[in-house]
Design a protein around this motif. Structure first.
Motif, PDB file in Angstrom:
ATOM      1  N   ALA A  66      62.111  27.784  22.816  1.00 11.41           N
ATOM      2  CA  ALA A  66      61.667  26.396  22.980  1.00 11.41           C
ATOM      3  C   ALA A  66      60.937  26.161  24.302  1.00 11.41           C
ATOM      4  O   ALA A  66      60.357  25.090  24.508  1.00 11.41           O
ATOM      5  N   LEU A  67      60.956  27.141  25.190  1.00 14.73           N
ATOM      6  CA  LEU A  67      60.291  26.969  26.480  1.00 14.73           C
ATOM      7  C   LEU A  67      58.783  26.830  26.308  1.00 14.73           C
ATOM      8  O   LEU A  67      58.173  27.506  25.468  1.00 14.73           O
ATOM      9  N   ASP A  68      58.194  25.964  27.118  1.00 16.59           N
ATOM     10  CA  ASP A  68      56.737  25.856  27.191  1.00 16.59           C
ATOM     11  C   ASP A  68      56.284  26.740  28.348  1.00 16.59           C
ATOM     12  O   ASP A  68      56.450  26.378  29.519  1.00 16.59           O
ATOM     13  N   VAL A  69      55.755  27.913  28.017  1.00 12.85           N
ATOM     14  CA  VAL A  69      55.350  28.904  29.020  1.00 12.85           C
ATOM     15  C   VAL A  69      53.832  29.007  29.036  1.00 12.85           C
ATOM     16  O   VAL A  69      53.203  29.207  27.990  1.00 12.85           O
ATOM     17  N   LEU A  70      53.251  28.866  30.213  1.00 12.94           N
ATOM     18  CA  LEU A  70      51.806  28.965  30.387  1.00 12.94           C
ATOM     19  C   LEU A  70      51.494  30.102  31.350  1.00 12.94           C
ATOM     20  O   LEU A  70      52.067  30.174  32.449  1.00 12.94           O
ATOM     21  N   VAL A  71      50.593  31.003  30.947  1.00 17.54           N
ATOM     22  CA  VAL A  71      50.117  32.095  31.806  1.00 17.54           C
ATOM     23  C   VAL A  71      48.678  31.780  32.195  1.00 17.54           C
ATOM     24  O   VAL A  71      47.839  31.535  31.315  1.00 17.54           O
ATOM     25  N   VAL A  72      48.379  31.778  33.491  1.00 21.98           N
ATOM     26  CA  VAL A  72      47.010  31.556  33.946  1.00 21.98           C
ATOM     27  C   VAL A  72      46.516  32.799  34.674  1.00 21.98           C
ATOM     28  O   VAL A  72      47.205  33.347  35.535  1.00 21.98           O
ATOM     29  N   GLU A  73      45.333  33.249  34.299  1.00 24.21           N
ATOM     30  CA  GLU A  73      44.723  34.461  34.855  1.00 24.21           C
ATOM     31  C   GLU A  73      43.384  34.101  35.484  1.00 24.21           C
ATOM     32  O   GLU A  73      42.573  33.401  34.875  1.00 24.21           O
ATOM     33  N   ALA A  74      43.160  34.574  36.708  1.00 26.02           N
ATOM     34  CA  ALA A  74      41.943  34.212  37.441  1.00 26.02           C
ATOM     35  C   ALA A  74      40.679  34.709  36.758  1.00 26.02           C
ATOM     36  O   ALA A  74      39.652  34.033  36.752  1.00 26.02           O
ATOM     37  N   GLY A  75      40.736  35.894  36.185  1.00 25.93           N
ATOM     38  CA  GLY A  75      39.556  36.461  35.529  1.00 25.93           C
ATOM     39  C   GLY A  75      39.819  36.702  34.058  1.00 25.93           C
ATOM     40  O   GLY A  75      40.186  35.797  33.320  1.00 25.93           O
ATOM     41  N   ARG A  76      39.613  37.957  33.631  1.00 28.31           N
ATOM     42  CA  ARG A  76      39.899  38.338  32.250  1.00 28.31           C
ATOM     43  C   ARG A  76      41.181  39.140  32.202  1.00 28.31           C
ATOM     44  O   ARG A  76      41.448  39.953  33.092  1.00 28.31           O
ATOM     45  N   LEU A  77      41.954  38.957  31.164  1.00 24.84           N
ATOM     46  CA  LEU A  77      43.138  39.778  30.975  1.00 24.84           C
ATOM     47  C   LEU A  77      42.716  41.244  30.857  1.00 24.84           C
ATOM     48  O   LEU A  77      41.872  41.591  30.031  1.00 24.84           O
ATOM     49  N   GLY A  78      43.305  42.074  31.707  1.00 24.62           N
ATOM     50  CA  GLY A  78      42.999  43.493  31.641  1.00 24.62           C
ATOM     51  C   GLY A  78      41.861  43.934  32.522  1.00 24.62           C
ATOM     52  O   GLY A  78      41.579  45.136  32.610  1.00 24.62           O
ATOM     53  N   ALA A  79      41.181  42.997  33.193  1.00 23.65           N
ATOM     54  CA  ALA A  79      40.107  43.379  34.097  1.00 23.65           C
ATOM     55  C   ALA A  79      40.625  43.610  35.512  1.00 23.65           C
ATOM     56  O   ALA A  79      39.868  44.001  36.396  1.00 23.65           O
ATOM     57  N   GLY A  80      41.930  43.371  35.728  1.00 22.15           N
ATOM     58  CA  GLY A  80      42.546  43.624  37.017  1.00 22.15           C
ATOM     59  C   GLY A  80      43.337  44.912  36.994  1.00 22.15           C
ATOM     60  O   GLY A  80      43.120  45.784  36.142  1.00 22.15           O
ATOM     61  N   ALA A  81      44.281  45.025  37.914  1.00 24.94           N
ATOM     62  CA  ALA A  81      44.998  46.281  38.108  1.00 24.94           C
ATOM     63  C   ALA A  81      45.671  46.786  36.838  1.00 24.94           C
ATOM     64  O   ALA A  81      45.640  47.986  36.538  1.00 24.94           O
ATOM     65  N   ALA A  82      46.288  45.891  36.065  1.00 22.76           N
ATOM     66  CA  ALA A  82      47.060  46.324  34.893  1.00 22.76           C
ATOM     67  C   ALA A  82      46.202  47.055  33.876  1.00 22.76           C
ATOM     68  O   ALA A  82      46.625  48.056  33.290  1.00 22.76           O
ATOM     69  N   GLY A  83      44.990  46.574  33.639  1.00 24.92           N
ATOM     70  CA  GLY A  83      44.132  47.186  32.636  1.00 24.92           C
ATOM     71  C   GLY A  83      43.279  48.317  33.140  1.00 24.92           C
ATOM     72  O   GLY A  83      42.544  48.942  32.370  1.00 24.92           O
ATOM     73  N   LEU A  84      43.372  48.613  34.448  1.00 24.88           N
ATOM     74  CA  LEU A  84      42.547  49.664  35.036  1.00 24.88           C
ATOM     75  C   LEU A  84      43.350  50.885  35.453  1.00 24.88           C
ATOM     76  O   LEU A  84      42.788  51.861  35.951  1.00 24.88           O
ATOM     77  N   ALA A  85      44.664  50.829  35.263  1.00 25.87           N
ATOM     78  CA  ALA A  85      45.544  51.902  35.726  1.00 25.87           C
ATOM     79  C   ALA A  85      45.479  53.101  34.787  1.00 25.87           C
ATOM     80  O   ALA A  85      44.763  53.110  33.780  1.00 25.87           O
ATOM     81  N   THR A  86      46.262  54.132  35.101  1.00 26.41           N
ATOM     82  CA  THR A  86      46.245  55.352  34.289  1.00 26.41           C
ATOM     83  C   THR A  86      47.014  55.193  32.987  1.00 26.41           C
ATOM     84  O   THR A  86      46.803  55.948  32.044  1.00 26.41           O
ATOM     85  N   GLY A  87      47.957  54.238  32.930  1.00 28.31           N
ATOM     86  CA  GLY A  87      48.739  54.048  31.711  1.00 28.31           C
ATOM     87  C   GLY A  87      50.062  54.777  31.707  1.00 28.31           C
ATOM     88  O   GLY A  87      50.703  54.895  30.666  1.00 28.31           O
ATOM     89  N   THR A  88      50.499  55.255  32.869  1.00 33.00           N
ATOM     90  CA  THR A  88      51.782  55.942  32.929  1.00 33.00           C
ATOM     91  C   THR A  88      52.935  54.949  32.846  1.00 33.00           C
ATOM     92  O   THR A  88      52.833  53.811  33.277  1.00 33.00           O
ATOM     93  N   ALA A  89      54.041  55.413  32.289  1.00 33.86           N
ATOM     94  CA  ALA A  89      55.274  54.620  32.219  1.00 33.86           C
ATOM     95  C   ALA A  89      56.414  55.590  32.492  1.00 33.86           C
ATOM     96  O   ALA A  89      56.847  56.304  31.596  1.00 33.86           O
ATOM     97  N   THR A  90      56.866  55.646  33.731  1.00 36.59           N
ATOM     98  CA  THR A  90      57.872  56.627  34.104  1.00 36.59           C
ATOM     99  C   THR A  90      59.061  55.958  34.773  1.00 36.59           C
ATOM    100  O   THR A  90      59.011  54.803  35.171  1.00 36.59           O
ATOM    101  N   ALA A  91      60.128  56.733  34.906  1.00 34.58           N
ATOM    102  CA  ALA A  91      61.341  56.236  35.538  1.00 34.58           C
ATOM    103  C   ALA A  91      61.315  56.413  37.047  1.00 34.58           C
ATOM    104  O   ALA A  91      62.358  56.340  37.695  1.00 34.58           O
ATOM    105  N   GLY A  92      60.142  56.635  37.611  1.00 38.25           N
ATOM    106  CA  GLY A  92      60.028  56.701  39.059  1.00 38.25           C
ATOM    107  C   GLY A  92      60.096  58.108  39.582  1.00 38.25           C
ATOM    108  O   GLY A  92      60.299  59.085  38.857  1.00 38.25           O
ATOM    109  N   THR A  93      59.923  58.227  40.886  1.00 31.85           N
ATOM    110  CA  THR A  93      59.933  59.520  41.550  1.00 31.85           C
ATOM    111  C   THR A  93      61.097  59.577  42.526  1.00 31.85           C
ATOM    112  O   THR A  93      61.647  58.564  42.946  1.00 31.85           O
ATOM    113  N   ALA A  94      61.446  60.776  42.889  1.00 30.15           N
ATOM    114  CA  ALA A  94      62.614  60.977  43.741  1.00 30.15           C
ATOM    115  C   ALA A  94      62.436  60.352  45.122  1.00 30.15           C
ATOM    116  O   ALA A  94      63.397  59.856  45.717  1.00 30.15           O
ATOM    117  N   ASP A  95      61.205  60.371  45.648  1.00 27.47           N
ATOM    118  CA  ASP A  95      61.014  59.792  46.969  1.00 27.47           C
ATOM    119  C   ASP A  95      61.220  58.282  46.936  1.00 27.47           C
ATOM    120  O   ASP A  95      61.733  57.681  47.890  1.00 27.47           O
TER     121      ASP A  95
END
Length: 467
Positions: A66-95
Motif C-alpha cells: 500500500a506504500l506510495d513509493v516514488l523513485v526519481v533519477e537525474a538522468g536515464r535509468l542505467g546510464a549511471g554507475a549501476a548500468g555501466l558496471a561489470t555485472g558481478t554479484a559476489t559475496a565480497g573479498t577477504a580484504d
C-alpha cells in the motif's frame, strides 16, 4: 530534447556493451520515462535510480504494497554507475571482510559475510521469481596471486575465511589452471559464492517490477537539494514521510553523508570462439580478480565475451595477464563512475527524526556489485518500515552495536562524533587519497620487480578500509 541531442546520447550509450546489446534488441529502450510533472507527495521518495535505490523500492513494496513509493533519477535509468558496471554479484573479498573486522570485530565480519553470501542467492531468486531476464549465471570468483606478497595475502585470506564460514579454497598453480589460464600465477583462491548478471537489464527489469507493484519511477528529474521530508527537483518538489538517498544522489545539497566520485575503465570484446575459451579455461559467469593494490577484474559473460575493469591501463594489462587471449577485437570501452562514501567506508543509515535515510558505497565494494546493492536495499527497507531484523544490526548500519563499532559513524551531520568523522574523512580524501593512489602504483611495481612489498607504501596502504 532535440533529435540531434537524442541521437548523440544514444550513440554515446552504445559505446557501453550492455546498452549496445539492449538497444539492438529493443530500440525503444532509448526513450526515457517522463520526468516529474510538478509538485507531488509520496510515502517514500527514493533519490537515485541505481540498483540500491531500486532494490529499496522493491523491498518496501514487498513489505507494504500500500506504500506510495516514488523513485526519481537525474538522468536515464542505467546510464549511471549501476548500468555501466561489470555485472558481478559476489559475496565480497577477504580484504573487505578484514576491514570490517578491524572496525567492528570478528562477529560483525562473520555476520556481514553470511549476509552477502545470502544476497548472491537472493538476487538469483528474485530475478527468477519476477521473470526478469538478466542472464544470471553462477560462476564463482577466482583471485589470482602473481607475486610472493600476493601469495601471502591469499593464504591469510583463506585462513580468515575459514573463521568466518566462507567457502574460500587456496589453489596451487596446477589447480589454478583449471579455473583460468593466466600468466605467472603462483597461487589462487576460489569461492563459488559469485555470479554474473547483465547490470543494465537488472536495473531496467527492477524498475518495471517496481512500477508493476504500484511504485512510480521518474527519469530526467534531477534533485537540487534535500531537506527533512522533502526533495526539491528541477521539475517540482516532492514531500514525503521518508526520503532515501543512494549513490550519486548523495552529492546533492543537504545530503546526510559526504561522498566522492571515482572512475573505472571497462572494456568488452566481441564474442570469443570456443577455441579461445578452451585456451583460457574460463567458465561462463566466472569472475577473476588479480590480487594487486590496483586490481584488475575480468568476467566471462553468458554470450562469451570477456569484460574487464580496472585502472586506466586496463587495455594494456589484460593481454599481459591473459597471453592466450589472442588478437580478439575489443569493441566497447567506457568509463564507469563510482560514488563512495568519503573516507571509504560503506554506510547505511536512517534518521527517523529527519525522515532521511541513505546508503553510500565503500572503496572495497568493487566486486560485490548486484549483491552488495541488494543487501543495502533490504537493510534500508527494514530500517524504513521499522523491522527489527538481523539486517539492521549489520556493521554497515549507523549506530550498529557490537565489536568496535564507532559511535556516530555515518550518522547525520550535526552530532559531535559525525563532525569529527567528517573532518577526518575530508582530510583523508583531500590529502591522503592521491598519496595512497600513488603508493598503490608504487607498491605494485615493487612487488612485480623485487618480489616484496614496499615498506613505505605498505604503511600508507595499511590503514583501515571498509565495506
Amino acid at each position: 530534447m532535440h533529435d540531434h541531442d537524442a541521437r548523440t546520447t544514444t550513440d554515446a550509450l552504445r559505446r557501453v556493451l550492455w546498452w549496445d546489446l539492449l538497444l539492438a534488441d529493443d530500440p525503444a529502450a532509448a526513450t526515457p520515462r517522463p520526468p516529474l510533472d510538478g509538485d507531488t507527495t509520496a510515502d517514500v521518495v527514493v533519490v537515485g535510480g541505481g540498483l540500491t535505490g531500486l532494490w529499496t523500492a522493491y523491498y518496501l513494496l514487498e513489505a507494504d504494497p500500500a506504500l506510495d513509493v516514488l523513485v526519481v533519477e537525474a538522468g536515464r535509468l542505467g546510464a549511471g554507475a549501476a548500468g555501466l558496471a561489470t555485472g558481478t554479484a559476489t559475496a565480497g573479498t577477504a580484504d573487505a571482510a578484514a576491514a570490517v573486522a578491524f572496525d567492528h570485530g570478528d562477529r560483525a565480519a562473520r555476520d556481514l559475510s553470511a549476509a552477502l553470501r545470502d544476497a548472491v542467492v537472493e538476487v538469483g531468486g528474485v530475478v527468477a521469481a519476477e521473470e526478469v531476464d538478466v542472464r544470471f549465471a553462477y560462476g564463482g570468483l577466482v583471485r589470482l596471486a602473481r607475486t610472493g606478497p600476493a601469495v601471502g595475502r591469499l593464504a591469510a585470506a583463506v585462513a580468515d575465511a575459514a573463521r568466518r564460514g566462507d567457502d574460500l579454497q587456496l589453489l596451487d598453480p596446477v589447480a589454478a589452471v583449471d579455473r583460468v589460464r593466466a600468466d605467472g600465477v603462483l597461487a589462487a583462491a576460489w569461492t563459488p559464492d559469485a555470479a554474473h548478471v547483465d547490470p543494465l537489464r537488472l536495473v531496467r527489469g527492477l524498475a518495471h517490477v517496481v512500477e508493476a507493484r504500484g511504485g512510480r519511477v521518474a527519469e530526467r528529474t534531477r534533485a537540487l537539494r534535500v531537506a527533512p521530508r522533502a526533495v526539491v527537483t528541477a521539475q517540482g518538489t516532492v514531500r514525503a514521510r521518508q526520503v532515501v538517498l543512494t549513490g550519486g544522489a548523495l552529492a546533492v545539497a543537504g545530503s546526510p553523508t559526504a561522498v566522492v566520485r571515482r572512475r573505472t575503465q571497462v572494456l568488452a570484446t566481441d564474442p570469443l570462439p570456443p577455441r579461445a575459451w578452451a585456451a583460457l579455461a574460463l567458465r561462463a559467469g566466472t569472475t577473476v580478480v588479480e590480487d594487486r593494490h590496483r586490481p584488475l577484474t575480468l568476467v566471462r559473460t553468458s554470450d562469451d565475451r570477456l569484460v574487464a575493469a580496472g585502472p586506466e591501463d586496463v587495455l594494456e594489462r589484460v593481454p599481459a595477464l591473459l597471453p592466450d587471449l589472442g588478437p580478439h577485437a575489443v569493441r566497447h570501452v567506457w568509463d564507469a563512475p563510482v560514488t563512495v562514501a568519503r573516507g571509504g567506508r560503506r554506510t547505511v543509515g536512517a534518521d527517523a527524526s529527519a525522515g532521511l535515510a541513505w546508503s553510500a558505497g565503500g572503496d572495497r565494494d568493487t566486486h560485490e556489485g548486484a549483491a552488495v546493492t541488494n543487501l543495502a536495499g533490504r537493510v534500508l527497507a527494514d530500517l524504513l518500515v521499522g523491522a527489527d531484523s538481523p539486517l539492521v544490526r549489520l556493521p554497515w548500519v549507523a549506530g550498529a552495536v557490537g565489536g568496535r563499532t564507532r559511535p556516530g559513524r555515518g550518522a547525520v551531520r550535526g552530532t559531535v562524533p559525525a563532525v569529527r568523522d567528517a573532518v577526518h574523512d575530508t582530510v583523508h580524501d583531500a590529502l591522503l587519497g592521491p598519496v595512497r593512489d600513488a603508493a598503490a602504483v608504487w607498491a605494485d611495481r615493487v612487488e612485480e620487480r623485487r618480489g616484496r612489498t614496499s615498506a613505505a607504501a605498505g604503511r600508507l596502504l595499511a590503514g583501515p578500509g571498509g565495506a
